[in-house]
Scaffold this motif. Sequence first.
Motif, PDB file in Angstrom:
ATOM      1  N   ALA A 349      49.109  99.203 -38.113  1.00 53.55           N
ATOM      2  CA  ALA A 349      47.816  99.736 -37.664  1.00 53.55           C
ATOM      3  C   ALA A 349      47.968 100.263 -36.237  1.00 53.55           C
ATOM      4  O   ALA A 349      47.514  99.643 -35.272  1.00 53.55           O
ATOM      5  N   PRO A 350      48.645 101.412 -36.066  1.00 49.61           N
ATOM      6  CA  PRO A 350      48.932 101.911 -34.713  1.00 49.61           C
ATOM      7  C   PRO A 350      47.687 102.269 -33.918  1.00 49.61           C
ATOM      8  O   PRO A 350      47.759 102.420 -32.686  1.00 49.61           O
ATOM      9  N   GLU A 351      46.539 102.389 -34.599  1.00 47.84           N
ATOM     10  CA  GLU A 351      45.311 102.693 -33.864  1.00 47.84           C
ATOM     11  C   GLU A 351      44.864 101.537 -32.980  1.00 47.84           C
ATOM     12  O   GLU A 351      44.196 101.744 -31.960  1.00 47.84           O
ATOM     13  N   LEU A 352      45.204 100.284 -33.374  1.00 48.77           N
ATOM     14  CA  LEU A 352      44.713  99.123 -32.624  1.00 48.77           C
ATOM     15  C   LEU A 352      45.218  99.103 -31.173  1.00 48.77           C
ATOM     16  O   LEU A 352      44.413  98.902 -30.257  1.00 48.77           O
ATOM     17  N   PRO A 353      46.526  99.276 -30.919  1.00 46.89           N
ATOM     18  CA  PRO A 353      46.955  99.316 -29.516  1.00 46.89           C
ATOM     19  C   PRO A 353      46.337 100.482 -28.744  1.00 46.89           C
ATOM     20  O   PRO A 353      46.145 100.377 -27.521  1.00 46.89           O
ATOM     21  N   VAL A 354      46.029 101.577 -29.433  1.00 41.99           N
ATOM     22  CA  VAL A 354      45.401 102.710 -28.755  1.00 41.99           C
ATOM     23  C   VAL A 354      43.963 102.350 -28.368  1.00 41.99           C
ATOM     24  O   VAL A 354      43.525 102.589 -27.234  1.00 41.99           O
ATOM     25  N   ASP A 380      46.299  91.124 -42.081  1.00 43.44           N
ATOM     26  CA  ASP A 380      46.305  90.513 -40.755  1.00 43.44           C
ATOM     27  C   ASP A 380      45.633  91.436 -39.736  1.00 43.44           C
ATOM     28  O   ASP A 380      44.846  90.983 -38.887  1.00 43.44           O
ATOM     29  N   ALA A 381      45.928  92.738 -39.812  1.00 48.10           N
ATOM     30  CA  ALA A 381      45.319  93.691 -38.884  1.00 48.10           C
ATOM     31  C   ALA A 381      43.803  93.724 -39.053  1.00 48.10           C
ATOM     32  O   ALA A 381      43.042  93.732 -38.067  1.00 48.10           O
ATOM     33  N   LEU A 382      43.344  93.728 -40.294  1.00 47.83           N
ATOM     34  CA  LEU A 382      41.901  93.760 -40.551  1.00 47.83           C
ATOM     35  C   LEU A 382      41.223  92.480 -40.085  1.00 47.83           C
ATOM     36  O   LEU A 382      40.137  92.512 -39.491  1.00 47.83           O
ATOM     37  N   ASP A 383      41.857  91.330 -40.356  1.00 46.61           N
ATOM     38  CA  ASP A 383      41.273  90.055 -39.931  1.00 46.61           C
ATOM     39  C   ASP A 383      41.204  89.960 -38.405  1.00 46.61           C
ATOM     40  O   ASP A 383      40.249  89.413 -37.846  1.00 46.61           O
ATOM     41  N   PHE A 384      42.239  90.458 -37.738  1.00 44.97           N
ATOM     42  CA  PHE A 384      42.251  90.457 -36.271  1.00 44.97           C
ATOM     43  C   PHE A 384      41.100  91.299 -35.724  1.00 44.97           C
ATOM     44  O   PHE A 384      40.361  90.861 -34.824  1.00 44.97           O
ATOM     45  N   ALA A 385      40.927  92.508 -36.259  1.00 42.73           N
ATOM     46  CA  ALA A 385      39.843  93.369 -35.786  1.00 42.73           C
ATOM     47  C   ALA A 385      38.480  92.732 -36.051  1.00 42.73           C
ATOM     48  O   ALA A 385      37.586  92.764 -35.192  1.00 42.73           O
ATOM     49  N   GLU A 386      38.318  92.121 -37.228  1.00 44.42           N
ATOM     50  CA  GLU A 386      37.050  91.470 -37.555  1.00 44.42           C
ATOM     51  C   GLU A 386      36.757  90.325 -36.592  1.00 44.42           C
ATOM     52  O   GLU A 386      35.619  90.148 -36.139  1.00 44.42           O
ATOM     53  N   ARG A 387      37.794  89.537 -36.261  1.00 45.32           N
ATOM     54  CA  ARG A 387      37.597  88.415 -35.344  1.00 45.32           C
ATOM     55  C   ARG A 387      37.162  88.913 -33.969  1.00 45.32           C
ATOM     56  O   ARG A 387      36.259  88.335 -33.345  1.00 45.32           O
ATOM     57  N   LEU A 388      37.789  89.987 -33.488  1.00 49.66           N
ATOM     58  CA  LEU A 388      37.384  90.541 -32.188  1.00 49.66           C
ATOM     59  C   LEU A 388      35.926  90.975 -32.225  1.00 49.66           C
ATOM     60  O   LEU A 388      35.152  90.687 -31.298  1.00 49.66           O
TER      61      LEU A 388
END
Length: 438
Positions: A349-354, A380-388
């Motif tokens: 999910a390269p958009e997340l660091p951006v 994992d990427a989706l769960d991380f974004a949801e948690r934030l």
Amino acid sequence: MPGIDWVEAVSENLCPGHLPESLVRLRERGVTVVPHGVALGLGGAERPDAGRLTALAERAQALGSPLVTEHIAFVRAGGPLTASQRLEAGHLLPVPRTRDALDVLCENVRIAQDSLPVPLAVENIAALVSWPDEEMTEGQFLYELADRTGVRLLIDVANLHTNHVNRGEDPAEALGELPLEAIAYVHVAGGFERDGVWHDSHAHPVAQPVLDILTDLASRVAPPGVLLERDENFPAAEELEGEVAAIRAAVEKGRVSGRASVGDEAPAGDGAAPSVRPAPPVSATPARAARDETDADRAARQRLALAQTALLSALVAGTPAPEGFDRVRLGVQARALAGKRADVVAKVAPELPVILGAGYRPAFLEYAQRRPMTGGYRRDALDFAERLLRDGRPRDDDARRELREWWLEREGPVPRSERSGVRWARATRRVLLRRRAA
């Protein structure tokens, strides 16, 4: 590059119906491509997943490969055998060299062999941690595995070096105990040492001690093939060609040494420009088909499941270290796993660091300490974004809005429609849900 007879590709990164153009070109040039699996978990307590085996078989057929390879490792634990949450390591973890683990591994290998259209070779892994009370050495464990199943071996000499530095295991002793006639081919890779721990990075130059182990192996047997593993941080072409030349030189040095030790009779095979030639099974007895499990088999699987779940839980969920393990070394492994999760999620999910900028990595490492991975890296990427988002982060309104849109676009089974009617229905539904919650 001249003299490249074959390559590997990570199986899980390939889609049989949409092969990368680079692999198509290589196949058209007659270069063999071997699918190299990393997620099957043959050393885990559960029987191999039928879907993963089917996927591995499909990739072998799509590439016309002469064999497929996987690892002697476990990558997940928990689930029905332990009545606990399933945990994913996102990494290859060592199997205990015990009778229970060997029995389970042998049966899992047989199941895989029955499901694949081509021969299977399995690889020894690098490890940061050691299991207490092991009953066999690396060489003894691999010998029994090959003898009981007829499976071929992919010997990674860089992993032998890693285990020498991290666990004090003698590479020469391991080579001396191996069934050399079962070797399918050999891996060579680079790494680095930090604070007395060797990290098998596949992103650094090959160290001289690794080449020395390759020379030792080549003095004992002509390897059917040798492959340089380089996953990232690719150097200039001249440097890469130099590494390949150094590998060839190490093989040739071993051939000369082996010839000198046995007289004028040279070992079979060339070795200077090896290609894939799968080795014959160790014994003439064919690997038997997988059988119905007995009570003893189920008991062995459950004991192994409990042990592996306790270790993985300590590494990714912060539970106490199981008895007998080096707690300092477990801490090193836990940090390495969290760092790898952050790196791979950034690629998936390269958009997340951006979107998150410099705050991405510390935020993800904080999340990883509290939330073990229970699915793949995309989940994992989706769960991380949801948690934030649930925590009201990031604090910047524009970044939080962008992260929310990114999450909504990917969370559902299909991308969100941008038609005005559908967008209006979504907005209405959100308003109604908020009113009910109030």
